[in-house]
Motif scaffolding. Structure first.
Motif, PDB file in Angstrom:
ATOM      1  N   VAL A  48      15.208   5.815  -5.721  1.00 25.78           N
ATOM      2  CA  VAL A  48      15.362   6.727  -6.854  1.00 25.78           C
ATOM      3  C   VAL A  48      16.681   7.484  -6.739  1.00 25.78           C
ATOM      4  CG1 VAL A  48      14.368   8.678  -8.068  1.00 25.78           C
ATOM      5  CG2 VAL A  48      12.875   6.947  -7.140  1.00 25.78           C
ATOM      6  N   GLY A  49      16.977   7.979  -5.513  1.00 25.87           N
ATOM      7  CA  GLY A  49      18.219   8.727  -5.306  1.00 25.87           C
ATOM      8  C   GLY A  49      19.434   7.874  -5.604  1.00 25.87           C
ATOM      9  N   PHE A  50      19.379   6.595  -5.183  1.00 28.03           N
ATOM     10  CA  PHE A  50      20.493   5.671  -5.393  1.00 28.03           C
ATOM     11  C   PHE A  50      20.810   5.529  -6.877  1.00 28.03           C
ATOM     12  CE2 PHE A  50      21.855   1.301  -6.245  1.00 28.03           C
ATOM     13  CZ  PHE A  50      22.980   1.208  -5.433  1.00 28.03           C
ATOM     14  N   PHE A  51      19.756   5.227  -7.678  1.00 32.75           N
ATOM     15  CA  PHE A  51      20.013   5.016  -9.105  1.00 32.75           C
ATOM     16  C   PHE A  51      20.432   6.298  -9.795  1.00 32.75           C
ATOM     17  CE2 PHE A  51      17.529   1.123  -8.453  1.00 32.75           C
ATOM     18  CZ  PHE A  51      18.448   0.248  -8.982  1.00 32.75           C
ATOM     19  N   ARG A  52      19.805   7.411  -9.411  1.00 35.07           N
ATOM     20  CA  ARG A  52      20.145   8.650 -10.115  1.00 35.07           C
ATOM     21  C   ARG A  52      21.554   9.089  -9.813  1.00 35.07           C
ATOM     22  NH1 ARG A  52      15.780  13.165  -9.612  1.00 35.07           N
ATOM     23  NH2 ARG A  52      17.109  14.178 -11.142  1.00 35.07           N
TER      24      ARG A  52
ATOM     25  N   ASP B 251       0.836  -1.184   0.000  1.00 37.10           N
ATOM     26  CA  ASP B 251       0.000   0.000   0.000  1.00 37.10           C
ATOM     27  C   ASP B 251       0.881   1.248   0.000  1.00 37.10           C
ATOM     28  OD1 ASP B 251      -2.477   0.965  -0.155  1.00 37.10           O
ATOM     29  OD2 ASP B 251      -2.898   0.964   1.986  1.00 37.10           O
ATOM     30  N   ASN B 252       2.016   1.150  -0.677  1.00 40.31           N
ATOM     31  CA  ASN B 252       3.007   2.224  -0.617  1.00 40.31           C
ATOM     32  C   ASN B 252       2.412   3.579  -1.011  1.00 40.31           C
ATOM     33  OD1 ASN B 252       5.210   3.995  -1.723  1.00 40.31           O
ATOM     34  ND2 ASN B 252       6.392   2.343  -0.850  1.00 40.31           N
ATOM     35  N   PRO B 253       2.658   4.605  -0.185  1.00 37.85           N
ATOM     36  CA  PRO B 253       2.038   5.899  -0.479  1.00 37.85           C
ATOM     37  C   PRO B 253       2.468   6.485  -1.816  1.00 37.85           C
ATOM     38  CG  PRO B 253       3.612   6.096   1.318  1.00 37.85           C
ATOM     39  CD  PRO B 253       3.417   4.639   1.058  1.00 37.85           C
ATOM     40  N   VAL B 254       3.707   6.224  -2.234  1.00 40.19           N
ATOM     41  CA  VAL B 254       4.159   6.871  -3.468  1.00 40.19           C
ATOM     42  C   VAL B 254       3.716   6.104  -4.707  1.00 40.19           C
ATOM     43  CG1 VAL B 254       6.131   7.688  -4.773  1.00 40.19           C
ATOM     44  CG2 VAL B 254       6.125   7.882  -2.312  1.00 40.19           C
ATOM     45  N   VAL B 255       4.087   4.824  -4.788  1.00 40.91           N
ATOM     46  CA  VAL B 255       3.849   4.150  -6.064  1.00 40.91           C
ATOM     47  C   VAL B 255       2.455   3.558  -6.187  1.00 40.91           C
ATOM     48  CG1 VAL B 255       6.263   3.700  -6.504  1.00 40.91           C
ATOM     49  CG2 VAL B 255       4.910   1.985  -5.341  1.00 40.91           C
ATOM     50  N   VAL B 256       1.752   3.328  -5.064  1.00 39.77           N
ATOM     51  CA  VAL B 256       0.406   2.776  -5.199  1.00 39.77           C
ATOM     52  C   VAL B 256      -0.655   3.862  -5.057  1.00 39.77           C
ATOM     53  CG1 VAL B 256      -1.240   1.117  -4.339  1.00 39.77           C
ATOM     54  CG2 VAL B 256       1.166   0.535  -4.399  1.00 39.77           C
ATOM     55  N   GLN B 257      -0.546   4.654  -3.969  1.00 41.12           N
ATOM     56  CA  GLN B 257      -1.559   5.695  -3.795  1.00 41.12           C
ATOM     57  C   GLN B 257      -1.225   6.964  -4.569  1.00 41.12           C
ATOM     58  OE1 GLN B 257      -2.120   6.311   0.440  1.00 41.12           O
ATOM     59  NE2 GLN B 257      -1.622   4.202   0.854  1.00 41.12           N
TER      60      GLN B 257
ATOM     61  N   VAL C 276      10.763   6.430 -11.378  1.00 45.78           N
ATOM     62  CA  VAL C 276       9.571   6.072 -10.604  1.00 45.78           C
ATOM     63  C   VAL C 276       8.637   5.200 -11.438  1.00 45.78           C
ATOM     64  CG1 VAL C 276       7.541   6.941  -9.402  1.00 45.78           C
ATOM     65  CG2 VAL C 276       9.694   8.117  -9.158  1.00 45.78           C
ATOM     66  N   ALA C 277       8.509   5.536 -12.726  1.00 44.37           N
ATOM     67  CA  ALA C 277       7.654   4.730 -13.594  1.00 44.37           C
ATOM     68  C   ALA C 277       8.158   3.292 -13.644  1.00 44.37           C
ATOM     69  CB  ALA C 277       7.602   5.332 -14.994  1.00 44.37           C
ATOM     70  N   CYS C 278       9.489   3.109 -13.675  1.00 44.35           N
ATOM     71  CA  CYS C 278      10.038   1.751 -13.698  1.00 44.35           C
ATOM     72  C   CYS C 278       9.711   1.031 -12.398  1.00 44.35           C
ATOM     73  CB  CYS C 278      11.547   1.781 -13.901  1.00 44.35           C
ATOM     74  SG  CYS C 278      12.001   2.393 -15.513  1.00 44.35           S
ATOM     75  N   ILE C 279       9.815   1.760 -11.251  1.00 47.83           N
ATOM     76  CA  ILE C 279       9.483   1.124  -9.976  1.00 47.83           C
ATOM     77  C   ILE C 279       8.026   0.685  -9.996  1.00 47.83           C
ATOM     78  CG2 ILE C 279       9.307   1.459  -7.490  1.00 47.83           C
ATOM     79  CD1 ILE C 279      11.553   3.451  -7.678  1.00 47.83           C
ATOM     80  N   ILE C 280       7.157   1.562 -10.508  1.00 49.74           N
ATOM     81  CA  ILE C 280       5.739   1.207 -10.583  1.00 49.74           C
ATOM     82  C   ILE C 280       5.553  -0.026 -11.450  1.00 49.74           C
ATOM     83  CG2 ILE C 280       3.519   1.955 -11.505  1.00 49.74           C
ATOM     84  CD1 ILE C 280       4.147   4.733 -10.672  1.00 49.74           C
ATOM     85  N   TRP C 281       6.278  -0.057 -12.554  1.00 54.55           N
ATOM     86  CA  TRP C 281       6.161  -1.175 -13.485  1.00 54.55           C
ATOM     87  C   TRP C 281       6.511  -2.483 -12.777  1.00 54.55           C
ATOM     88  CZ3 TRP C 281       8.649  -0.942 -19.044  1.00 54.55           C
ATOM     89  CH2 TRP C 281       8.167  -2.000 -19.814  1.00 54.55           C
ATOM     90  N   VAL C 282       7.684  -2.484 -12.118  1.00 48.07           N
ATOM     91  CA  VAL C 282       8.123  -3.698 -11.424  1.00 48.07           C
ATOM     92  C   VAL C 282       7.112  -4.082 -10.355  1.00 48.07           C
ATOM     93  CG1 VAL C 282       9.860  -4.614  -9.849  1.00 48.07           C
ATOM     94  CG2 VAL C 282      10.554  -3.267 -11.835  1.00 48.07           C
ATOM     95  N   GLN C 283       6.673  -3.067  -9.581  1.00 46.47           N
ATOM     96  CA  GLN C 283       5.791  -3.379  -8.465  1.00 46.47           C
ATOM     97  C   GLN C 283       4.455  -3.923  -8.925  1.00 46.47           C
ATOM     98  OE1 GLN C 283       3.497  -1.353  -6.213  1.00 46.47           O
ATOM     99  NE2 GLN C 283       4.224  -2.042  -4.217  1.00 46.47           N
ATOM    100  N   ARG C 284       3.922  -3.344 -10.002  1.00 47.64           N
ATOM    101  CA  ARG C 284       2.621  -3.831 -10.478  1.00 47.64           C
ATOM    102  C   ARG C 284       2.736  -5.149 -11.203  1.00 47.64           C
ATOM    103  NH1 ARG C 284      -1.115   1.477 -11.461  1.00 47.64           N
ATOM    104  NH2 ARG C 284      -0.630   2.239  -9.391  1.00 47.64           N
ATOM    105  N   ALA C 285       3.914  -5.404 -11.804  1.00 46.10           N
ATOM    106  CA  ALA C 285       4.088  -6.700 -12.443  1.00 46.10           C
ATOM    107  C   ALA C 285       4.102  -7.794 -11.376  1.00 46.10           C
ATOM    108  CB  ALA C 285       5.389  -6.710 -13.247  1.00 46.10           C
ATOM    109  N   LEU C 286       4.641  -7.467 -10.185  1.00 48.62           N
ATOM    110  CA  LEU C 286       4.683  -8.445  -9.098  1.00 48.62           C
ATOM    111  C   LEU C 286       3.331  -8.596  -8.404  1.00 48.62           C
ATOM    112  CD1 LEU C 286       8.111  -7.546  -7.474  1.00 48.62           C
ATOM    113  CD2 LEU C 286       7.597  -9.449  -8.982  1.00 48.62           C
ATOM    114  N   ASN C 287       2.555  -7.530  -8.365  1.00 47.27           N
ATOM    115  CA  ASN C 287       1.235  -7.574  -7.732  1.00 47.27           C
ATOM    116  C   ASN C 287       0.142  -7.303  -8.760  1.00 47.27           C
ATOM    117  OD1 ASN C 287       2.176  -7.760  -4.951  1.00 47.27           O
ATOM    118  ND2 ASN C 287       2.903  -5.684  -5.309  1.00 47.27           N
TER     119      ASN C 287
END
Lengths: 205, 208
Positions: free
Chosen positions: B148-152, B18-24, B191-202
């Motif tokens: 995000v900070g790590f990769f950037r 239920d992550n506030p950033v990528v889900v909500q 962030v879009a990539c994180i969303i992609w990975v997260q939604r592919a898993l759920n």
């Protein structure tokens, strides 16, 4: 002329969404169709034009270091700038409330189209962001503040309308991978438009 | 026992499912703006955790006395007060980072996560679960900021927290930092990539 330049700069070069990513929450939530997006854009522009000059006057005559000198020379050493966040947000929240009531009373038709968006605006980062940038950049006069506010508002309006139009088409004509649908692709669209807007960075005004 | 399980859920759900950033999709503005380097991202994450936890507790304590029609203003004032404290503390103890974060510390006030959690959770729950909810959501937000900070920073400057990570031999062999990663639009794509990975898993989070 100076103010006109700031107005143009605020629309394109310092675009609230594509350059600073402010007001993204409502931007993402409301950009599903052009009509509502346009309504919210107008409301944001309106609030920026109203709150920026008010906060500018507050900043110059109350909050800045030594700003209270016009009241009494002894107060010249008072620096209230640590209060600016609270003051700005209070101005924005109360102006939103006031504008909402005024619009409801005098123009019910405008209220019907803007009504739901007005309360949302109190927590739109673009509005508070505008005031904070104003504070950071030391605008020379209240006219500059009005021009910058108008520019930022129109820039925001442009951005949300453009992205809403793209999203409307995307929903019908494209085949996006399921996990990216909705929010994911909107992020990517916004990012690409942001990169496109960076081409304005080279413009010297 | 039921109470305990509940608290655990309150705390753990926001971290992933239920992550506030990528889900909500709340609080995006600051995610994008402060993540060009890892250090400001961590500081920002911690500030948001602190403000969110304490404002949740304060609002939760006052929830029965706040008149409903002025609750937004009350919430804003509580949050603004806490943010002023954080801002002054950062200016005193971490001036360089505070300088980099510039207006974005102030913008925590209008961070939608705060209003969302205050409205949805703290107004209807006791202080202790509200505190956990604040920490959980703040941490969920901080995790995304840090990823995000790590990769950037890694791809954009070849450093982490200011230390050189990509070895010099890579550069000698022709490796070049990806300057695009430093620019703000890339944060959106990460962030879009994180969303992609997260939604592919759920799969139940996917739209339509």
């Amino acid at each position: 002329m100076e103010n006109f330049n700031i107005f143009i700069r605020s629309i394109f070069v310092d675009n609230m969404i594509f350059a600073y990513f402010l007001g993204m929450c409502s931007f993402l939530a409301v950009s599903k169709n052009v009509k509502t997006a346009f309504g919210l854009g107008i409301a944001v522009t309106f609030m920026l034009v109203i709150t920026l000059p008010i906060n500018y006057l507050l900043q110059t005559y109350v909050l800045q270091a030594g700003a209270l000198a016009w009241l009494d020379p002894e107060l010249a050493s008072v620096d209230l700038s640590f209060l600016s966040l609270i003051m700005f947000i209070a101005v924005i929240a109360s102006m939103t409330q006031l504008v909402e009531m005024a619009v409801e009373k005098y123009s019910p038709s405008l209220y019907a189209s803007l009504g739901i968006f007005l309360p949302l605006i109190a927590v739109n980062c673009a509005i508070l962001g505008g005031s904070l940038f104003m504070q950071q950049r030391d605008f020379p006069s209240v006219w500059t503040a009005i021009c910058a506010g108008g520019g930022w508002g129109i820039g925001w309006l442009l951005a949300i309308t453009a992205v809403a139009a793209i999203r409307e088409r995307l929903a019908t004509y494209s085949n996006i991978p399921a996990p990216l649908r909705g929010i994911g692709i909107t992020f990517i669209v916004t990012a690409l438009m942001g990169i496109a807007f960076m081409s304005f960075l080279g413009i010297k005004l | 026992m039921a109470e305990k399980l509940d608290n655990k859920k309150v705390f753990l759900n926001p971290l992933a499912k239920d992550n506030p950033v990528v889900v909500q999709v709340l609080g995006i503005c600051s995610v994008l703006a402060v993540t060009a380097k890892l250090e400001p991202a961590i500081v920002m994450g911690l500030s948001v955790i602190a403000v969110l936890a304490f404002s949740n507790v304060i609002i939760s304590l006052m929830r029965n006395t706040i008149p409903t029609n002025i609750r937004i203003i009350v919430q804003l004032v509580v949050v603004a007060g806490l943010v002023v404290i954080v801002n002054q503390l950062l200016k005193a103890y971490a001036y360089d980072v505070a300088k980099q974060l510039s207006v974005f510390i102030g913008l925590i006030i209008t961070n939608c996560i705060l209003m969302g959690r205050l409205e949805a959770f703290a107004m209807g729950n006791k202080p202790w679960p509200s505190f956990l909810d604040g920490i959980g959501n703040g941490a969920g937000y901080a995790i995304i900021l840090i990823i995000v900070g790590f990769f950037r920073e890694l791809l954009g400057s070849g450093t982490l927290l200011g230390y050189q990570v990509v070895p010099q031999s890579f550069y000698d062999a022709g490796y070049v930092n990806n300057g695009l990663m430093i620019l703000p639009p890339m944060a959106l794509i990460v962030v879009a990539c994180i969303i992609w990975v997260q939604r592919a898993l759920n799969p139940d989070l996917q739209e339509k």
